[in-house]
Motif scaffolding. Structure first.
Motif, PDB file in Angstrom:
ATOM      1  N   PRO A 175      -1.711  -0.450  -2.465  1.00 43.83           N
ATOM      2  CA  PRO A 175      -0.406  -0.812  -3.044  1.00 43.83           C
ATOM      3  C   PRO A 175       0.446   0.387  -3.453  1.00 43.83           C
ATOM      4  CG  PRO A 175      -2.193  -1.290  -4.585  1.00 43.83           C
ATOM      5  CD  PRO A 175      -2.832  -0.956  -3.274  1.00 43.83           C
ATOM      6  N   LEU A 176      -0.169   1.534  -3.708  1.00 44.99           N
ATOM      7  CA  LEU A 176       0.623   2.713  -4.073  1.00 44.99           C
ATOM      8  C   LEU A 176       1.441   3.228  -2.892  1.00 44.99           C
ATOM      9  CD1 LEU A 176      -1.809   4.817  -6.311  1.00 44.99           C
ATOM     10  CD2 LEU A 176       0.031   3.300  -7.043  1.00 44.99           C
ATOM     11  N   TYR A 177       1.099   2.809  -1.694  1.00 41.36           N
ATOM     12  CA  TYR A 177       1.823   3.243  -0.497  1.00 41.36           C
ATOM     13  C   TYR A 177       2.727   2.139   0.047  1.00 41.36           C
ATOM     14  CZ  TYR A 177      -0.887   7.448  -0.824  1.00 41.36           C
ATOM     15  OH  TYR A 177      -1.429   8.638  -1.287  1.00 41.36           O
ATOM     16  N   THR A 178       2.906   1.121  -0.773  1.00 41.54           N
ATOM     17  CA  THR A 178       3.860   0.043  -0.462  1.00 41.54           C
ATOM     18  C   THR A 178       4.542  -0.404  -1.750  1.00 41.54           C
ATOM     19  OG1 THR A 178       1.973  -1.498  -0.536  1.00 41.54           O
ATOM     20  CG2 THR A 178       2.726  -0.795   1.650  1.00 41.54           C
ATOM     21  N   ILE A 179       5.170   0.537  -2.428  1.00 36.69           N
ATOM     22  CA  ILE A 179       5.899   0.242  -3.664  1.00 36.69           C
ATOM     23  C   ILE A 179       7.214  -0.461  -3.295  1.00 36.69           C
ATOM     24  CG2 ILE A 179       7.007   1.229  -5.701  1.00 36.69           C
ATOM     25  CD1 ILE A 179       4.047   1.670  -5.789  1.00 36.69           C
ATOM     26  N   GLY A 216      12.544   0.547   5.451  1.00 36.30           N
ATOM     27  CA  GLY A 216      11.523  -0.139   4.667  1.00 36.30           C
ATOM     28  C   GLY A 216      10.359  -0.640   5.502  1.00 36.30           C
ATOM     29  N   LEU A 217      10.310  -0.269   6.783  1.00 34.51           N
ATOM     30  CA  LEU A 217       9.299  -0.796   7.702  1.00 34.51           C
ATOM     31  C   LEU A 217       8.035   0.055   7.683  1.00 34.51           C
ATOM     32  CD1 LEU A 217      11.606  -1.697  10.725  1.00 34.51           C
ATOM     33  CD2 LEU A 217      10.677  -3.240   8.981  1.00 34.51           C
ATOM     34  N   TRP A 218       6.878  -0.601   7.622  1.00 30.82           N
ATOM     35  CA  TRP A 218       5.611   0.109   7.531  1.00 30.82           C
ATOM     36  C   TRP A 218       4.529  -0.698   8.246  1.00 30.82           C
ATOM     37  CZ3 TRP A 218       1.346  -2.114   4.971  1.00 30.82           C
ATOM     38  CH2 TRP A 218       1.619  -3.315   4.310  1.00 30.82           C
ATOM     39  N   ASN A 219       3.412  -0.047   8.504  1.00 27.67           N
ATOM     40  CA  ASN A 219       2.215  -0.749   8.970  1.00 27.67           C
ATOM     41  C   ASN A 219       0.988  -0.030   8.411  1.00 27.67           C
ATOM     42  OD1 ASN A 219       1.989   1.533  10.559  1.00 27.67           O
ATOM     43  ND2 ASN A 219       2.544   0.499  12.464  1.00 27.67           N
ATOM     44  N   THR A 220      -0.150  -0.673   8.509  1.00 19.13           N
ATOM     45  CA  THR A 220      -1.355  -0.096   7.893  1.00 19.13           C
ATOM     46  C   THR A 220      -1.787   1.186   8.578  1.00 19.13           C
ATOM     47  OG1 THR A 220      -2.703  -1.579   9.265  1.00 19.13           O
ATOM     48  CG2 THR A 220      -2.204  -2.300   7.027  1.00 19.13           C
ATOM     49  N   ALA A 221      -1.416   1.365   9.849  1.00 21.14           N
ATOM     50  CA  ALA A 221      -1.789   2.601  10.558  1.00 21.14           C
ATOM     51  C   ALA A 221      -1.072   3.813   9.980  1.00 21.14           C
ATOM     52  CB  ALA A 221      -1.465   2.454  12.047  1.00 21.14           C
TER      53      ALA A 221
END
Length: 282
Positions: free
Chosen positions: A252-256, A222-227
């Protein structure tokens, strides 16, 4: 004598007139006017603020569906739901009037305000485990539920994991197949060719297996960053799924958001978490 000639002439004239072809009546062809082509108005996509303001759809995330073994640690207990509990949870969702939805429906709702069924829920699975096919999909079928299966391609055909044939079967049966990287390395550590290895190649491999576009991606852990988001977009994904952290205000569509269904929860606890976890708090 003149009368005789006149009578003969009139007789011949009448005889010729009777034998001549009657005049054809050509029916009048009505003029058909082609209706003007109606151009449907172009849909206007919602902006990020509008998407974030919409009521969230509950999205469940499952990993293992199996019995725990003696000595299993706390992490395994959290990520493992027993087959009996999974069956109870699917029945509870059905009894409560929930309807499973798929990513295209979620996208249409968020971006174009297309209505969803009453009590929508999305049921997702991470990590390619074989029991997700043999137990999970089979149990869901009893209630007409469809789910989303996020596949890490390194595991395909390995013992304990799904085969190509099972993945294709899921897709053919109306489930959605998404990507979960090649080998589950966290996106926040990628550099150089990692993007190609973890995003592009798995997508292409899955599309080859199922014969359909793969549009959905789940971040490992579930880990993400803006890059990561521009790279995910560039790779052709339309939506990406995190866990229960805060969504990105720009994309937000890339952080559902999803929640892990813990093996420590009762069925009642799972049902309560659906409501509490997706009540707006942002």
């Amino acid at each position: 004598m003149k009368n005789i000639f006149y009578s003969v002439f009139v007789g011949l004239f009448l005889m010729v007139s009777c034998q001549s072809e009657p005049r054809k009546i050509v029916p009048e062809v009505p003029l058909v006017v082609s209706p003007a082509k109606v151009v449907a108005p172009k849909k206007v996509a919602a902006d990020a603020a509008t998407i974030l303001s919409k009521k969230e759809v509950p999205i469940l995330c499952y990993h293992n569906i199996k019995e725990l073994k003696a000595g299993d640690g706390e992490m395994t207990k959290t990520y493992t739901v027993s087959p009996a509990n999974f069956a109870q949870q699917m029945k509870a969702l059905s009894d409560a009037g929930y309807h499973s939805i798929l990513p295209n429906q979620l996208n249409d709702y968020l971006v174009y305000d297309v209505p969803l069924p009453s009590n929508p829920v999305m049921i997702t699975f991470d990590d390619t485990r074989e029991e997700q096919f043999s137990i999970g999909a089979a149990e869901m079928k009893k209630y007409g539920f469809k789910g989303v299966f996020f596949i890490m391609t390194v595991s395909i055909n390995r013992p304990g994991y799904m085969s190509k044939e099972q993945i294709k079967n899921l897709s053919d049966d109306g489930h959605v197949v998404g990507a979960h990287t090649w080998d589950h390395h966290m996106v926040t550590k990628y550099a150089g060719d990692d993007w190609n290895t973890q995003l592009v190649k798995p997508k292409a491999k899955l599309e080859e297996i199922i014969g359909k576009p793969v549009k959905d991606f789940a971040y490992p852990f579930g880990l993400w960053n803006t890059a990561a988001i521009p790279e995910i977009k560039k790779s052709g994904y339309e939506m990406a799924y995190i866990l229960s952290t805060k969504r990105d205000p720009v994309d937000p569509l890339y952080t559902i958001r999803r929640i892990i269904v813990s093996g420590t929860w009762s069925t009642e606890g799972m049902m309560k978490s659906i409501k509490s976890s997706f009540t707006k708090s942002e």
